[in-house]
Motif scaffolding. Sequence first.
Motif, PDB file in Angstrom:
ATOM      1  N   THR A 136     -27.441-123.308 -61.712  1.00 34.65           N
ATOM      2  CA  THR A 136     -26.601-124.100 -62.243  1.00 34.65           C
ATOM      3  C   THR A 136     -26.878-125.751 -61.790  1.00 34.65           C
ATOM      4  OG1 THR A 136     -25.092-123.745 -60.527  1.00 34.65           O
ATOM      5  CG2 THR A 136     -24.652-122.488 -62.296  1.00 34.65           C
ATOM      6  N   LYS A 159     -25.428-123.092 -75.959  1.00 31.35           N
ATOM      7  CA  LYS A 159     -25.692-124.538 -76.206  1.00 31.35           C
ATOM      8  C   LYS A 159     -24.578-125.281 -76.427  1.00 31.35           C
ATOM      9  CE  LYS A 159     -29.166-127.521 -78.613  1.00 31.35           C
ATOM     10  NZ  LYS A 159     -30.112-127.342 -79.802  1.00 31.35           N
ATOM     11  N   ASN A 160     -24.607-126.643 -75.891  1.00 36.11           N
ATOM     12  CA  ASN A 160     -23.559-127.619 -75.982  1.00 36.11           C
ATOM     13  C   ASN A 160     -22.301-126.979 -75.476  1.00 36.11           C
ATOM     14  OD1 ASN A 160     -25.165-129.116 -77.468  1.00 36.11           O
ATOM     15  ND2 ASN A 160     -24.616-128.126 -79.639  1.00 36.11           N
ATOM     16  N   GLY A 161     -22.383-126.095 -74.509  1.00 39.05           N
ATOM     17  CA  GLY A 161     -21.202-125.845 -73.613  1.00 39.05           C
ATOM     18  C   GLY A 161     -20.814-126.741 -72.673  1.00 39.05           C
ATOM     19  N   ASN A 162     -19.870-126.609 -71.792  1.00 42.62           N
ATOM     20  CA  ASN A 162     -19.515-127.770 -70.824  1.00 42.62           C
ATOM     21  C   ASN A 162     -20.263-127.594 -69.477  1.00 42.62           C
ATOM     22  OD1 ASN A 162     -18.493-125.319 -70.481  1.00 42.62           O
ATOM     23  ND2 ASN A 162     -16.314-126.010 -70.082  1.00 42.62           N
ATOM     24  N   LYS A 163     -21.322-126.769 -69.435  1.00 39.00           N
ATOM     25  CA  LYS A 163     -22.144-126.571 -68.013  1.00 39.00           C
ATOM     26  C   LYS A 163     -23.387-126.881 -68.508  1.00 39.00           C
ATOM     27  CE  LYS A 163     -19.686-123.771 -64.861  1.00 39.00           C
ATOM     28  NZ  LYS A 163     -19.746-122.779 -64.029  1.00 39.00           N
ATOM     29  N   THR A 164     -24.287-127.199 -67.347  1.00 37.68           N
ATOM     30  CA  THR A 164     -25.842-127.016 -67.642  1.00 37.68           C
ATOM     31  C   THR A 164     -26.338-126.010 -66.876  1.00 37.68           C
ATOM     32  OG1 THR A 164     -25.548-129.725 -67.749  1.00 37.68           O
ATOM     33  CG2 THR A 164     -27.702-128.743 -67.084  1.00 37.68           C
ATOM     34  N   LYS A 190     -28.016-127.491 -71.915  1.00 37.38           N
ATOM     35  CA  LYS A 190     -26.856-128.139 -71.872  1.00 37.38           C
ATOM     36  C   LYS A 190     -26.120-127.882 -73.071  1.00 37.38           C
ATOM     37  CE  LYS A 190     -24.351-132.246 -70.792  1.00 37.38           C
ATOM     38  NZ  LYS A 190     -24.068-133.133 -69.578  1.00 37.38           N
TER      39      LYS A 190
END
Length: 190
Positions: A136, A159-164, A190
Amino acid sequence: MKKSVNIILSIFLISSIFLTNPKNSYATNTVNITFDDGTKKIIKKYKKNTTISLNYMPKSPFKDNKYHWFSGWYTDKKLTNYAYDVKLKKNRTFYGKWYTLNAPKIAISYSKDRHPIIKTKRDNKYIRELTIYRATSKNGIYKQVAYNKTSFTDRAVKKNGNKTYYYMVSSAVFTGLEWKYAHSKILKVK
């Protein structure tokens, strides 16, 4: 009488030195074996007609030393005729073969529902382990998400979620003495 015996013995010793068959001397009962590892040559003397095991392991000639391992000795420069137990009849040269474990390649694509698909491949047939890891944070703890797979769809990430997330691939070979590891570059999702 003593003088004549000493003279006869001296003549006998001197003549025996000159009349000795050179094939019986130590120099002709040995052979020179050259070990050519690709960067240097080492010459060793052995008794003629003895059988030796070619278990001499040179140090890696490569500067990084981390990703190279010695495969064995061959009787030809093209490294096609492997040799291990050899009867020594004449002077010979054996050529060393090295393998390289390159850093594995890593690529990323996405499924229709935006899950990352991590792709890699085996660099050579000697790779025994291929592991895909996820973390993470870039310098965080990488946890194994796939083992001995060249493609992995990570359904836990979008993809384009709120976590990297960060991905890395590790490949490993066993050289017969130790494990050697190589790691890919790190990819960010990300």
